[in-house]
Design an enzyme around this catalytic site. Structure first.
Site, PDB file in Angstrom:
ATOM      1  N   HIS A 155     -10.658  38.249  65.777  1.00 13.16           N
ATOM      2  CA  HIS A 155     -11.012  39.429  64.975  1.00 13.16           C
ATOM      3  C   HIS A 155     -11.120  38.635  63.281  1.00 13.16           C
ATOM      4  O   HIS A 155     -10.785  39.595  62.432  1.00 13.16           O
ATOM      5  CB  HIS A 155      -9.807  40.398  64.568  1.00 13.16           C
ATOM      6  CG  HIS A 155      -9.433  41.000  66.207  1.00 13.16           C
ATOM      7  ND1 HIS A 155      -9.970  42.060  66.716  1.00 13.16           N
ATOM      8  CD2 HIS A 155      -8.669  40.403  67.107  1.00 13.16           C
ATOM      9  CE1 HIS A 155      -9.572  42.275  68.056  1.00 13.16           C
ATOM     10  NE2 HIS A 155      -8.565  41.236  68.064  1.00 13.16           N
ATOM     11  N   SER A 276     -29.856  27.141  43.993  1.00  8.16           N
ATOM     12  CA  SER A 276     -30.462  28.404  43.698  1.00  8.16           C
ATOM     13  C   SER A 276     -31.368  28.352  42.369  1.00  8.16           C
ATOM     14  O   SER A 276     -31.230  27.414  41.607  1.00  8.16           O
ATOM     15  CB  SER A 276     -29.082  29.166  43.097  1.00  8.16           C
ATOM     16  OG  SER A 276     -29.796  30.121  42.362  1.00  8.16           O
ATOM     17  N   LYS A 282     -24.730  26.705  42.297  1.00 10.16           N
ATOM     18  CA  LYS A 282     -24.816  27.073  43.881  1.00 10.16           C
ATOM     19  C   LYS A 282     -25.116  25.937  44.793  1.00 10.16           C
ATOM     20  O   LYS A 282     -26.117  25.226  44.362  1.00 10.16           O
ATOM     21  CB  LYS A 282     -25.784  28.397  44.065  1.00 10.16           C
ATOM     22  CG  LYS A 282     -25.480  29.598  43.428  1.00 10.16           C
ATOM     23  CD  LYS A 282     -24.305  30.097  44.026  1.00 10.16           C
ATOM     24  CE  LYS A 282     -24.459  30.377  45.605  1.00 10.16           C
ATOM     25  NZ  LYS A 282     -25.472  31.575  45.906  1.00 10.16           N
ATOM     26  N   GLU A 289     -27.737  29.468  57.950  1.00 15.72           N
ATOM     27  CA  GLU A 289     -28.055  30.678  57.876  1.00 15.72           C
ATOM     28  C   GLU A 289     -29.475  31.080  58.715  1.00 15.72           C
ATOM     29  O   GLU A 289     -29.646  31.990  59.290  1.00 15.72           O
ATOM     30  CB  GLU A 289     -28.434  31.108  56.164  1.00 15.72           C
ATOM     31  CG  GLU A 289     -27.111  31.399  55.429  1.00 15.72           C
ATOM     32  CD  GLU A 289     -27.413  31.184  54.081  1.00 15.72           C
ATOM     33  OE1 GLU A 289     -28.229  32.350  53.497  1.00 15.72           O
ATOM     34  OE2 GLU A 289     -27.125  30.347  53.376  1.00 15.72           O
TER      35      GLU A 289
END
Ligand code: ARG
Length: 457
Positions: A155, A276, A282, A289
């Protein structure tokens, strides 16, 4: 001129051509189309339908087409609806009347099914190689991780400590099942449809068995209608690729989580991450992804093909042309994903201190406390209650769980909460501790070796 102009007075219209043309994507089948055509004309020759001289002329024309295609000098004509038309047109230009015999006893229906099966076989071989390479990266990282450990989650809540090697190999075994499925799918699709003709076979002395053997297929079709209608192999390949893509997606999701500052388990290499355009600080895990994102389109391809197939009567229907783009795309995307993830994982650094600190919280050993009580004869449900109450007392009283346990259950119990102990107590076969994981690593290596040999043979 079309392949069917005899029956037609005019046409085809520009709109029809634009809508029906498949050349822009089925050009990828050129190599297989040439292989199929060579085997077909050799079969015609064996059946006495082509003389020695005609066979020679056609084979040389096919060689020439191959070198023109390879050298980029092949010129496609405006009427070349698909790769099969283009190759046959050019062979006829080059070989004259002998070339005009190339399509004897053959239809584009059995031809395209043959080409696509041949293509699928090499695609599966290539993907299997890429799967193995990613498994090898996971195996290397698992070996290098030694006895490093981190929290295992259910979980997405910290549950019990597990060796990092154990976690990495969990993904490795899933890929092992993908490999099994690829091999199995390849075995089932290894059937030649050539000789089925348009749908019913031929009055001419074709040699489907000989042609199948010539092309390296394990066998020929049993039923000509089935041979030209069957796209199970496309659907099945897309399912195997979809599940593989799902595995890459789940692996990607964990890499995203682990490389977040919140987890801090993974530092990404510059070459395998992105920045970024606005936020200078970043560093983003785009590969991971996209492994997650691209699974959607691969699954979409599977659904598209199944939906195309579901209402089709036997035998060939032009709808079947829609099988290629989803298959090609899935193969391309999964291969790119496998390689990108392998590079990303191999170049990342596992932050073992962070992992250890997250796993060494005393509550992670709660079940070990319960199991100690069980070993002393207490029924598990009761032991679960006792330990649960101690955990609650520690939380409510803002106390250290180890002191509560020491006071209530004694030093032997409190020792189980010491850093690094819980993971060593996972001793059962297939479990997450050092002993079973060493055994698991050996088993994983053995399967890798078997699979390497299977894929190369
Ligand atoms: N381009 C077609 C396909 O990919 C080839 C077969 C065409 N056959 C036909 N009878 N029109 O399916």
């Amino acid at each position: 001129m079309t392949l069917w102009s005899g029956r037609f007075e005019g046409g085809p219209s520009e709109e029809l051509l634009q809508y029906t043309v498949s050349l822009p994507f089925d050009r990828r089948l050129a190599t297989e189309d040439l292989l199929g055509s060579r085997a077909h004309v050799r079969g015609l020759h064996r059946g006495g339908l082509l003389s020695d001289a005609e066979l020679d002329v056609v084979l040389r024309a096919l060689d020439r087409v191959e070198s023109e295609l390879a050298g980029g000098t092949f010129s496609f004509a405006p009427g070349d609806e698909d790769v099969h038309t283009a190759v046959e047109r050019r062979v006829t230009e080059l070989a004259g009347p002998a070339g005009a015999k190339l399509h004897t006893g053959r239809s584009r229906n059995d031809q395209v099914a043959t080409d696509l099966r041949l293509w699928c076989k090499s695609a599966i071989d290539a993907i299997a190689g890429d799967v193995l390479s990613l498994q090898e990266v996971l195996h290397q990282e698992a070996t290098a991780a030694g006895e490093a450990y981190l929290p295992g989650y259910t979980h997405l809540q910290r549950a019990q400590p597990v060796l990092l090697a154990h976690h990495l190999l969990a993904h490795g075994w899933a890929l092992g099942r993908d490999l099994d499925r690829l091999v199995d799918c390849r075995r089932r699709l290894d059937v030649s449809p050539l000789g089925a003709g348009a749908l019913a076979g031929s009055s001419l002395p074709l040699d489907p068995d000989g042609v199948a053997a010539d092309l390296g297929f394990a066998s020929r079709f049993e039923n000509s209608l089935d041979a030209v209608s069957d796209r199970d192999f496309v659907a099945e390949s897309l399912f195997v690729l979809s599940l593989l893509a799902v595995h890459l997606s789940r692996l990607g999701e964990e890499l995203v989580l682990w490389s977040s500052e919140e987890f801090g388990f993974l530092a990404l290499d510059d070459a395998h991450s992105t920045g970024s355009s606005m936020l200078p600080q970043k560093k983003n895990p785009d590969i991971a992804e996209l492994a997650r994102g691209k699974a959607g389109r691969v699954i979409g391809g599977l659904v598209a093909v199944l939906t195309t197939l579901k209402g089709l009567p036997l035998a060939y229907n032009r709808d079947l042309q829609e099988d290629k783009e989803p298959l090609f795309d899935a193969v391309d995307q999964v291969r790119l994903g496998l390689r990108a993830l392998a590079g990303m994982i191999a170049s990342s650094t596992f932050k073992l201190d962070r992992m250890r600190a997250a796993a060494d919280v005393p509550a992670m050993a709660a079940v070990d406390l319960a199991e100690l009580l069980v070993a002393k004869g207490m029924p598990f449900r009761e032991a679960h209650g006792v330990v649960g109450a101690l955990v609650r007392r520690a939380i409510d009283g803002n106390e250290d769980l180890a002191s509560v346990v020491s006071a209530e259950l004694g030093a032997e119990a409190a020792a189980l909460l010491a850093p690094g102990i819980a993971v060593t107590r996972r001793t059962t076969p297939g479990g997450a501790g050092p002993k079973p994981v060493a055994d698991q690593l050996a088993r994983f290596e053995a399967k890798l070796a078997v699979d390497r040999a299977r894929v190369l043979s």
